[in-house]
Enzyme design. Sequence first.
Site, mmCIF file in Angstrom:
data_model
loop_
_atom_site.group_PDB
_atom_site.id
_atom_site.type_symbol
_atom_site.label_atom_id
_atom_site.label_comp_id
_atom_site.label_asym_id
_atom_site.label_seq_id
_atom_site.Cartn_x
_atom_site.Cartn_y
_atom_site.Cartn_z
ATOM 1 N N SER A 108 0.813 -1.208 0.000
ATOM 2 C CA SER A 108 0.000 0.000 0.000
ATOM 3 C C SER A 108 0.854 1.268 0.000
ATOM 4 O O SER A 108 1.597 1.523 -0.932
ATOM 5 C CB SER A 108 -0.958 -0.043 1.195
ATOM 6 O OG SER A 108 -1.907 0.977 1.145
ATOM 7 N N ASP A 248 -2.443 6.050 -3.510
ATOM 8 C CA ASP A 248 -1.331 5.408 -2.826
ATOM 9 C C ASP A 248 -0.806 4.264 -3.694
ATOM 10 O O ASP A 248 -1.219 4.110 -4.850
ATOM 11 C CB ASP A 248 -1.744 4.927 -1.432
ATOM 12 C CG ASP A 248 -2.822 3.857 -1.476
ATOM 13 O OD1 ASP A 248 -3.535 3.762 -2.496
ATOM 14 O OD2 ASP A 248 -2.973 3.110 -0.489
#
Length: 456
Positions: A108, A248
Amino acid sequence: MGKYFGTDGFRGEANVNLTVEHAYKVGRFLGWYYGQRAKKTADNPEGRCRVAIGKDTRRSSYMFEYSLVAGLTASGADVYLLHVTTTPSVSYVVRTEEFDCGIMISASHNPYYDNGIKVINGKGEKLEEDVIVEIERYLDGEMEELPFALKDAIGRTTDYAAGRNRYIGYLISIATRSFKGKKVALDCANGSASAIAKNVFDALGAETHVINNHPNGLNINTDCGSTHIHVLQDYVKESGCDVGFAYDGDADRCIAVDENGSVVDGDLILYICGKYMKEIGTLRNNTVVTTIMSNFGLYKAFDREGISYEKTAVGDKYVYENMSQYGNCLGGEQSGHIIFSKHATTGDGILTSLKVMEVMLEKKETLGKLASEVEILPQVLKNVRVKDKKEAQDDPAVQAEVAKATETLGADGRILLRQSGTEPVVRVMVEAPTTEQCEMLVDQVIEVMKAQGHVL
């Protein structure tokens, strides 16, 4: 949270506390587990286990992909490779194309040297806790060794980039209007969005300006994306864009920037979309699901608009559980994980961008004007890397300092300590009437952590 799996999968530094052996064994278990449950269908007459795998752009993602594939096929699963793609795209493909499960290889928003294994069940949701417990038992050698597939039962691997392309088509179909005439900036964080976001906005007619979309395996999230929003802020102002969106590493988050370069975070997105959905009659239960990290200013704005809200623990997993249990259709986190349950079962950064664009276009307003209706209380959040998250948070001296801050704030603010579900980090957050007071109280708690020897 388990020994290996946190709120968002099994995450750690590649080849340190997340190794190829771990990945291989996760693959072995999942191939075996879902192989026992696979059903024969018209598309799958042999009743073989089918698993879709996507990955982000980290150098180690290829290593983990190959290791997972080896474990899965050795247990008899057929594996379909989506290649570089987003977490929500894996979820979409799994739930719409009858896969037994999906795996996303990503850490992530973490730095490039970390990586993770996110497992998604056949409904496109995060894996059930009872299955995670069994995976961890197998990783720790607490189960008998699993049988290997033999002869024609050994699994196969298939290139499945077509699945990612279908997801792109799905996103395009969600938009209610053309984006023609809108100048949109996208910060792809040198991550998964690099393979998808521009295609979507171009197809919808936007004048698309893309930054940080040249991944090299080492630059994902490095001074870019939703965790370094100042880069997009500067670009939007300098280029005269109408709006900007930052993602992200795996593009399940989105933070927006308005035409003035001001940040529009997850709380403001929840307000803008929630208010619009109420107006058009699509906000089910007249309720938005938030987490305990959401700003007091958001709740005051919801109260003014007559919108109800729920508060869950931090993590889009918990937001989705609440939405699923009570039938709510909009929820998310301040960090930019936003879930629109009509369209997705996970946070989806690119989908969130499209829904924000929808409100701007349908209401004929700038993002700055839409966001200006919420008065955000000053908030300071600092991440403290510690030796042991639980010991640091539960230390009596730390708790005494937190109690002291709580008394100081009274009804005018709050302090919150929270362990990260994915990193060796304790997050210290304070909301107060002034930023200066927030900074002071956060720093006082961190100083106690340092004095007690918890900080790395």
